[in-house]
Design a protein around this motif. Structure first.
Motif, PDB file in Angstrom:
ATOM      1  N   MET A  42       0.845  -1.179   0.000  1.00 23.69           N
ATOM      2  CA  MET A  42       0.000   0.000   0.000  1.00 23.69           C
ATOM      3  C   MET A  42       0.889   1.240   0.000  1.00 23.69           C
ATOM      4  SD  MET A  42      -2.940   1.177   2.701  1.00 23.69           S
ATOM      5  CE  MET A  42      -1.904   1.935   3.941  1.00 23.69           C
ATOM      6  N   PRO A  43       0.581   2.191  -0.880  1.00 21.46           N
ATOM      7  CA  PRO A  43       1.320   3.457  -0.824  1.00 21.46           C
ATOM      8  C   PRO A  43       1.040   4.160   0.498  1.00 21.46           C
ATOM      9  CG  PRO A  43       0.077   3.248  -2.878  1.00 21.46           C
ATOM     10  CD  PRO A  43      -0.356   2.137  -1.974  1.00 21.46           C
ATOM     11  N   GLU A  44       1.649   5.289   0.706  1.00 24.07           N
ATOM     12  CA  GLU A  44       1.413   6.046   1.939  1.00 24.07           C
ATOM     13  C   GLU A  44      -0.082   6.303   2.107  1.00 24.07           C
ATOM     14  OE1 GLU A  44       3.639   6.923   4.307  1.00 24.07           O
ATOM     15  OE2 GLU A  44       5.066   5.753   3.144  1.00 24.07           O
ATOM     16  N   ALA A  45      -0.539   6.261   3.361  1.00 26.34           N
ATOM     17  CA  ALA A  45      -1.961   6.417   3.648  1.00 26.34           C
ATOM     18  C   ALA A  45      -2.518   7.719   3.076  1.00 26.34           C
ATOM     19  CB  ALA A  45      -2.207   6.359   5.159  1.00 26.34           C
ATOM     20  N   GLU A  46      -1.778   8.801   3.198  1.00 22.01           N
ATOM     21  CA  GLU A  46      -2.261  10.094   2.698  1.00 22.01           C
ATOM     22  C   GLU A  46      -2.382  10.091   1.177  1.00 22.01           C
ATOM     23  OE1 GLU A  46      -3.753  12.570   4.208  1.00 22.01           O
ATOM     24  OE2 GLU A  46      -3.512  11.318   5.990  1.00 22.01           O
ATOM     25  N   GLU A  47      -1.485   9.376   0.503  1.00 18.27           N
ATOM     26  CA  GLU A  47      -1.554   9.300  -0.954  1.00 18.27           C
ATOM     27  C   GLU A  47      -2.814   8.556  -1.392  1.00 18.27           C
ATOM     28  OE1 GLU A  47       1.121   7.679  -4.737  1.00 18.27           O
ATOM     29  OE2 GLU A  47       1.897   7.484  -2.701  1.00 18.27           O
ATOM     30  N   VAL A  48      -3.105   7.431  -0.723  1.00 23.27           N
ATOM     31  CA  VAL A  48      -4.312   6.656  -1.037  1.00 23.27           C
ATOM     32  C   VAL A  48      -5.549   7.491  -0.732  1.00 23.27           C
ATOM     33  CG1 VAL A  48      -5.652   4.578  -0.479  1.00 23.27           C
ATOM     34  CG2 VAL A  48      -3.164   4.447  -0.637  1.00 23.27           C
ATOM     35  N   MET A  49      -5.556   8.178   0.415  1.00 25.37           N
ATOM     36  CA  MET A  49      -6.713   8.992   0.803  1.00 25.37           C
ATOM     37  C   MET A  49      -6.927  10.149  -0.172  1.00 25.37           C
ATOM     38  SD  MET A  49      -8.262   7.503   3.160  1.00 25.37           S
ATOM     39  CE  MET A  49      -9.456   8.796   3.431  1.00 25.37           C
ATOM     40  N   GLU A  50      -5.853  10.739  -0.668  1.00 24.02           N
ATOM     41  CA  GLU A  50      -5.965  11.852  -1.621  1.00 24.02           C
ATOM     42  C   GLU A  50      -6.627  11.371  -2.918  1.00 24.02           C
ATOM     43  OE1 GLU A  50      -6.069  15.492  -3.206  1.00 24.02           O
ATOM     44  OE2 GLU A  50      -5.548  15.022  -1.143  1.00 24.02           O
ATOM     45  N   VAL A  51      -6.180  10.203  -3.410  1.00 18.74           N
ATOM     46  CA  VAL A  51      -6.771   9.648  -4.628  1.00 18.74           C
ATOM     47  C   VAL A  51      -8.244   9.308  -4.363  1.00 18.74           C
ATOM     48  CG1 VAL A  51      -6.711   7.715  -6.260  1.00 18.74           C
ATOM     49  CG2 VAL A  51      -4.585   8.806  -5.529  1.00 18.74           C
ATOM     50  N   TYR A  52      -8.545   8.765  -3.187  1.00 22.96           N
ATOM     51  CA  TYR A  52      -9.930   8.428  -2.854  1.00 22.96           C
ATOM     52  C   TYR A  52     -10.793   9.694  -2.809  1.00 22.96           C
ATOM     53  CZ  TYR A  52     -14.068   6.789  -0.445  1.00 22.96           C
ATOM     54  OH  TYR A  52     -15.375   6.517  -0.111  1.00 22.96           O
ATOM     55  N   ARG A  53     -10.282  10.772  -2.214  1.00 25.58           N
ATOM     56  CA  ARG A  53     -11.053  12.018  -2.146  1.00 25.58           C
ATOM     57  C   ARG A  53     -11.312  12.574  -3.553  1.00 25.58           C
ATOM     58  NH1 ARG A  53      -8.460  12.542   2.937  1.00 25.58           N
ATOM     59  NH2 ARG A  53      -6.505  13.336   2.095  1.00 25.58           N
ATOM     60  N   GLN A  54     -10.361  12.403  -4.450  1.00 22.46           N
ATOM     61  CA  GLN A  54     -10.524  12.912  -5.821  1.00 22.46           C
ATOM     62  C   GLN A  54     -11.491  12.061  -6.635  1.00 22.46           C
ATOM     63  OE1 GLN A  54      -6.593  13.046  -7.493  1.00 22.46           O
ATOM     64  NE2 GLN A  54      -5.934  14.777  -6.206  1.00 22.46           N
ATOM     65  N   THR A  55     -11.399  10.743  -6.482  1.00 19.59           N
ATOM     66  CA  THR A  55     -12.200   9.842  -7.317  1.00 19.59           C
ATOM     67  C   THR A  55     -13.514   9.438  -6.668  1.00 19.59           C
ATOM     68  OG1 THR A  55     -11.094   7.886  -6.426  1.00 19.59           O
ATOM     69  CG2 THR A  55     -10.150   8.893  -8.420  1.00 19.59           C
ATOM     70  N   GLY A  56     -13.527   9.270  -5.361  1.00 19.73           N
ATOM     71  CA  GLY A  56     -14.757   8.939  -4.642  1.00 19.73           C
ATOM     72  C   GLY A  56     -15.153   7.476  -4.627  1.00 19.73           C
ATOM     73  N   SER A  57     -14.298   6.568  -5.143  1.00 16.63           N
ATOM     74  CA  SER A  57     -14.676   5.152  -5.093  1.00 16.63           C
ATOM     75  C   SER A  57     -13.445   4.259  -4.971  1.00 16.63           C
ATOM     76  CB  SER A  57     -15.469   4.746  -6.335  1.00 16.63           C
ATOM     77  OG  SER A  57     -14.627   4.594  -7.449  1.00 16.63           O
ATOM     78  N   ILE A  58     -13.650   3.104  -4.381  1.00 17.17           N
ATOM     79  CA  ILE A  58     -12.592   2.108  -4.216  1.00 17.17           C
ATOM     80  C   ILE A  58     -12.132   1.610  -5.591  1.00 17.17           C
ATOM     81  CG2 ILE A  58     -12.083  -0.196  -3.305  1.00 17.17           C
ATOM     82  CD1 ILE A  58     -12.343   1.766  -1.069  1.00 17.17           C
ATOM     83  N   THR A  59     -13.094   1.397  -6.496  1.00 16.48           N
ATOM     84  CA  THR A  59     -12.764   0.902  -7.830  1.00 16.48           C
ATOM     85  C   THR A  59     -11.853   1.888  -8.562  1.00 16.48           C
ATOM     86  OG1 THR A  59     -14.877  -0.251  -7.903  1.00 16.48           O
ATOM     87  CG2 THR A  59     -13.768   0.089 -10.000  1.00 16.48           C
ATOM     88  N   ALA A  60     -12.156   3.178  -8.447  1.00 14.65           N
ATOM     89  CA  ALA A  60     -11.332   4.188  -9.111  1.00 14.65           C
ATOM     90  C   ALA A  60      -9.932   4.230  -8.505  1.00 14.65           C
ATOM     91  CB  ALA A  60     -11.999   5.552  -9.021  1.00 14.65           C
ATOM     92  N   VAL A  61      -9.824   4.013  -7.198  1.00 11.87           N
ATOM     93  CA  VAL A  61      -8.507   3.972  -6.559  1.00 11.87           C
ATOM     94  C   VAL A  61      -7.721   2.783  -7.100  1.00 11.87           C
ATOM     95  CG1 VAL A  61      -7.282   3.695  -4.363  1.00 11.87           C
ATOM     96  CG2 VAL A  61      -9.296   5.165  -4.475  1.00 11.87           C
ATOM     97  N   ALA A  62      -8.385   1.640  -7.271  1.00 14.21           N
ATOM     98  CA  ALA A  62      -7.728   0.446  -7.816  1.00 14.21           C
ATOM     99  C   ALA A  62      -7.226   0.714  -9.231  1.00 14.21           C
ATOM    100  CB  ALA A  62      -8.694  -0.735  -7.803  1.00 14.21           C
ATOM    101  N   GLU A  63      -8.039   1.389 -10.034  1.00 18.02           N
ATOM    102  CA  GLU A  63      -7.611   1.713 -11.398  1.00 18.02           C
ATOM    103  C   GLU A  63      -6.424   2.680 -11.373  1.00 18.02           C
ATOM    104  OE1 GLU A  63     -11.147   3.168 -13.288  1.00 18.02           O
ATOM    105  OE2 GLU A  63     -12.028   1.167 -13.412  1.00 18.02           O
ATOM    106  N   HIS A  64      -6.447   3.648 -10.477  1.00 20.32           N
ATOM    107  CA  HIS A  64      -5.367   4.627 -10.391  1.00 20.32           C
ATOM    108  C   HIS A  64      -4.023   3.953 -10.073  1.00 20.32           C
ATOM    109  CE1 HIS A  64      -3.331   8.429  -9.511  1.00 20.32           C
ATOM    110  NE2 HIS A  64      -2.821   7.812  -8.449  1.00 20.32           N
ATOM    111  N   PHE A  65      -4.047   3.036  -9.104  1.00 19.24           N
ATOM    112  CA  PHE A  65      -2.803   2.367  -8.700  1.00 19.24           C
ATOM    113  C   PHE A  65      -2.535   1.101  -9.505  1.00 19.24           C
ATOM    114  CE2 PHE A  65      -3.664   4.903  -4.840  1.00 19.24           C
ATOM    115  CZ  PHE A  65      -2.454   5.548  -4.724  1.00 19.24           C
ATOM    116  N   ASP A  66      -3.441   0.768 -10.454  1.00 20.57           N
ATOM    117  CA  ASP A  66      -3.301  -0.406 -11.310  1.00 20.57           C
ATOM    118  C   ASP A  66      -3.146  -1.692 -10.496  1.00 20.57           C
ATOM    119  OD1 ASP A  66      -3.315  -1.695 -13.753  1.00 20.57           O
ATOM    120  OD2 ASP A  66      -1.127  -1.612 -13.955  1.00 20.57           O
ATOM    121  N   VAL A  67      -4.082  -1.876  -9.550  1.00 18.83           N
ATOM    122  CA  VAL A  67      -4.125  -3.097  -8.727  1.00 18.83           C
ATOM    123  C   VAL A  67      -5.559  -3.610  -8.727  1.00 18.83           C
ATOM    124  CG1 VAL A  67      -2.206  -2.397  -7.235  1.00 18.83           C
ATOM    125  CG2 VAL A  67      -4.535  -1.802  -6.589  1.00 18.83           C
TER     126      VAL A  67
END
Length: 178
Positions: A131-156
């Motif tokens: 897992m990347p740094e917690a703040e990095e994951v949270m920032e992407v989540y705040r921008q995208t608003g979904s777990i699926t979008a976070v997965a696509e962003h980090f390609d996992v």
């Protein structure tokens, strides 16, 4: 016999003053059908009865027992089948994937499987996605608003980010399940 009178009086085994109910059932089987023509429940003491004082009598079973001695009733005529055509709507189907989409999906799955296998062979363990740094994951989540979008962003895979989200929630972050 075509008529019966059944009297039900409970044996209270000497319980003085207990409310008892006397039940009388009159049954007629003369028509070929067994029917209850009278059902009477009265208090033995002349007072009243509470619902709990009523006797537990299975009238259906009682009537069926008496029906065995009566001649069987005539069967009703079987109605003729009516031929009607019912037009059912066609079943709903998912849109089919084109051959190109199938091939692309298959190639993507195969490439991911090979990469995972190579990583496991080189280290001798299962591939682990850190897992990347917690703040990095949270920032992407705040921008995208979904777990699926976070997965696509980090390609996992999505389930990987779901695991990250569980860990982040245990650390007090508000991610997913809101």
């Amino acid at each position: 016999m075509s008529r019966y009178v059944i009297t039900i009086t409970p044996d209270n085994d000497g319980a003085a003053g207990a409310a008892t109910a006397h039940t009388t059932v009159r049954v007629d089987t003369s028509t070929g059908q067994t029917r209850i023509t009278e059902l009477t429940v009265r208090a033995a003491s002349g007072g009243g009865l509470a619902p709990a004082d009523l006797p537990p009598v299975d009238l259906d079973l009682l009537v069926r027992a008496l029906a065995g001695s009566a001649p069987p009733p005539a069967l009703p005529p079987v109605p003729e089948p009516v031929e009607e055509e019912e037009v059912a709507p066609p079943p709903r189907r998912r849109p089919r994937k084109t051959a190109a989409k199938k091939a692309t999906a298959k190639a993507t799955r195969a490439a991911a499987k090979k990469a995972t296998k190579r990583a496991a062979e080189s280290t001798g363990t299962r591939a682990y996605r850190r897992m990347p740094e917690a703040e990095e994951v949270m920032e992407v989540y705040r921008q995208t608003g979904s777990i699926t979008a976070v997965a696509e962003h980090f390609d996992v895979p999505r389930h990987t980010v779901a695991g990250w989200a569980r860990r982040l929630r245990s650390q007090g972050h508000a991610i997913g399940r809101q």
